[in-house]
Design a protein around this motif. Sequence first.
Motif, mmCIF file in Angstrom:
data_model
loop_
_atom_site.group_PDB
_atom_site.id
_atom_site.type_symbol
_atom_site.label_atom_id
_atom_site.label_comp_id
_atom_site.label_asym_id
_atom_site.label_seq_id
_atom_site.Cartn_x
_atom_site.Cartn_y
_atom_site.Cartn_z
ATOM 1 N N ALA A 50 0.831 -1.209 0.000
ATOM 2 C CA ALA A 50 0.000 0.000 0.000
ATOM 3 C C ALA A 50 0.865 1.258 0.000
ATOM 4 C CB ALA A 50 -0.925 -0.011 1.214
ATOM 5 N N ASP A 51 1.950 1.245 0.777
ATOM 6 C CA ASP A 51 2.863 2.394 0.811
ATOM 7 C C ASP A 51 3.449 2.667 -0.572
ATOM 8 O OD1 ASP A 51 2.512 2.993 3.430
ATOM 9 O OD2 ASP A 51 4.425 2.201 4.137
ATOM 10 N N LEU A 52 3.922 1.601 -1.204
ATOM 11 C CA LEU A 52 4.524 1.767 -2.528
ATOM 12 C C LEU A 52 3.491 2.231 -3.548
ATOM 13 C CD1 LEU A 52 6.867 -1.364 -2.692
ATOM 14 C CD2 LEU A 52 7.560 1.031 -2.524
ATOM 15 N N ALA A 53 2.299 1.653 -3.483
ATOM 16 C CA ALA A 53 1.246 2.044 -4.428
ATOM 17 C C ALA A 53 0.875 3.511 -4.249
ATOM 18 C CB ALA A 53 0.017 1.154 -4.232
ATOM 19 N N MET A 54 0.831 3.972 -2.997
ATOM 20 C CA MET A 54 0.474 5.365 -2.726
ATOM 21 C C MET A 54 1.487 6.324 -3.333
ATOM 22 S SD MET A 54 1.500 8.090 -0.642
ATOM 23 C CE MET A 54 2.428 7.273 0.666
ATOM 24 N N SER A 55 2.774 6.092 -3.076
ATOM 25 C CA SER A 55 3.783 7.032 -3.570
ATOM 26 C C SER A 55 3.920 6.955 -5.092
ATOM 27 C CB SER A 55 5.136 6.782 -2.892
ATOM 28 O OG SER A 55 5.628 5.493 -3.176
ATOM 29 N N ARG A 60 2.688 9.480 -10.447
ATOM 30 C CA ARG A 60 1.977 9.430 -11.734
ATOM 31 C C ARG A 60 1.034 10.626 -11.892
ATOM 32 N NH1 ARG A 60 1.779 3.824 -10.705
ATOM 33 N NH2 ARG A 60 -0.339 4.001 -9.864
ATOM 34 N N ILE A 61 0.347 10.981 -10.810
ATOM 35 C CA ILE A 61 -0.586 12.111 -10.877
ATOM 36 C C ILE A 61 0.157 13.409 -11.177
ATOM 37 C CG2 ILE A 61 -2.126 13.554 -9.487
ATOM 38 C CD1 ILE A 61 -3.008 10.956 -8.068
ATOM 39 N N SER A 62 1.248 13.653 -10.462
ATOM 40 C CA SER A 62 1.997 14.896 -10.699
ATOM 41 C C SER A 62 2.608 14.909 -12.095
ATOM 42 C CB SER A 62 3.087 15.070 -9.632
ATOM 43 O OG SER A 62 4.041 14.024 -9.695
ATOM 44 N N ASP A 85 5.522 17.933 -8.496
ATOM 45 C CA ASP A 85 6.143 16.745 -9.087
ATOM 46 C C ASP A 85 7.473 16.427 -8.405
ATOM 47 O OD1 ASP A 85 6.187 14.696 -11.236
ATOM 48 O OD2 ASP A 85 7.969 15.804 -11.877
ATOM 49 N N THR A 86 8.251 17.467 -8.147
ATOM 50 C CA THR A 86 9.528 17.263 -7.451
ATOM 51 C C THR A 86 9.302 16.686 -6.057
ATOM 52 O OG1 THR A 86 10.550 19.100 -8.656
ATOM 53 C CG2 THR A 86 11.606 18.411 -6.599
ATOM 54 N N ALA A 87 8.307 17.226 -5.357
ATOM 55 C CA ALA A 87 8.005 16.751 -4.003
ATOM 56 C C ALA A 87 7.543 15.299 -4.022
ATOM 57 C CB ALA A 87 6.939 17.637 -3.364
ATOM 58 N N MET A 88 6.709 14.943 -4.998
ATOM 59 C CA MET A 88 6.209 13.568 -5.068
ATOM 60 C C MET A 88 7.338 12.582 -5.370
ATOM 61 S SD MET A 88 3.068 13.826 -4.219
ATOM 62 C CE MET A 88 3.743 15.117 -3.146
ATOM 63 N N LYS A 89 8.270 12.999 -6.205
ATOM 64 C CA LYS A 89 9.403 12.126 -6.513
ATOM 65 C C LYS A 89 10.309 11.969 -5.289
ATOM 66 C CE LYS A 89 9.403 12.946 -11.493
ATOM 67 N NZ LYS A 89 10.022 13.655 -12.635
ATOM 68 N N ARG A 90 10.473 13.044 -4.532
ATOM 69 C CA ARG A 90 11.246 12.945 -3.287
ATOM 70 C C ARG A 90 10.542 12.009 -2.303
ATOM 71 N NH1 ARG A 90 12.221 18.707 -0.871
ATOM 72 N NH2 ARG A 90 13.365 17.467 0.692
ATOM 73 N N MET A 91 9.222 12.168 -2.213
ATOM 74 C CA MET A 91 8.450 11.303 -1.325
ATOM 75 C C MET A 91 8.604 9.842 -1.727
ATOM 76 S SD MET A 91 4.334 11.218 -0.556
ATOM 77 C CE MET A 91 3.932 10.665 -2.221
ATOM 78 N N ASP A 92 8.518 9.576 -3.013
ATOM 79 C CA ASP A 92 8.635 8.202 -3.504
ATOM 80 C C ASP A 92 10.016 7.626 -3.195
ATOM 81 O OD1 ASP A 92 7.682 5.898 -4.961
ATOM 82 O OD2 ASP A 92 9.000 6.521 -6.600
ATOM 83 N N VAL A 99 10.830 1.343 2.760
ATOM 84 C CA VAL A 99 10.397 -0.024 2.445
ATOM 85 C C VAL A 99 11.587 -0.978 2.428
ATOM 86 C CG1 VAL A 99 9.491 -1.482 0.593
ATOM 87 C CG2 VAL A 99 8.284 0.610 1.238
ATOM 88 N N ASN A 100 12.702 -0.545 1.837
ATOM 89 C CA ASN A 100 13.900 -1.387 1.811
ATOM 90 C C ASN A 100 14.385 -1.694 3.226
ATOM 91 O OD1 ASN A 100 13.838 -1.329 -0.970
ATOM 92 N ND2 ASN A 100 15.397 0.263 -1.166
#
Length: 252
Positions: A50-55, A60-62, A85-92, A99-100
């Motif tokens: 779920a965490d991975l799917a969320m980020s 994808r949205i941004s 978009d930059t923030a979402m990529k940082r979050m991901d 997760v790792n």
Amino acid sequence: MSWNLFKGGPKKQIVPKTVERDFEREYGKLQQLEDQIKKLQKDMKKSIEADLAMSKSAVRISSDLLGNPLCEPDADFLQMVTALDTAMKRMDAFNQEKVNQVQKTVMDPLKRYSSVFPSLNMAVKRREQALQEYKRLQTKVEKYEEKDKTGAMIAKLHQAREELRPVREDFEAKNRQLLDEMPKFYNSRTDFFKPSFQSLIRAQVVYYTEMSRVFGDLAQQVDEVQLSDAEREQENEARLAELRSLSIVADD
């Protein structure tokens, strides 16, 4: 009709009731622990997915917004979406690191711990098989003891007792080992898992600390004019009213 000579169980109580209760109690605790570990593994796996799917969805949205014609005519809007978009990529990226870490320090130890249970269950199964053989031979001895003491019967009784002795010793050894080691295994669970869940908590703390920074930076870039929720809602309603006044969206 010799086939039913040893039908039924032994009259002698070969395993004291207190010992059998102790065994059932300790094994029951381990069975419950095994079920709990399986459930925890399943829930942790769902949480990670779920965490991975969320980020990934947020990225994808941004990304979709960046390629959307909505951004083309407005440089400020484009700048805001770029910041998002930059923030979402940082979050991901931070989420993947979390997760790792969880995989390495929680999921992998859970998997290793779970791998012990099949061997434990097999040891219990072998103990049960030894017990059934013990009961069978004990019944055989008791039946011979009840017979007339002829020469042939005495020989059979002696042979049956000789067959019984190593089987009894084998069962007692298996039973003793399990009664000794099952509580030790059960009591080791805290020492085994405590470091894992300390690491899980640290990973969550690091992640959400970084998220606070990421979204704090984003807020500074996209919300130069600080509006309250009520003010923002009022502004949106005013703009929506303007849209509704257009003839192309007017009701017939």
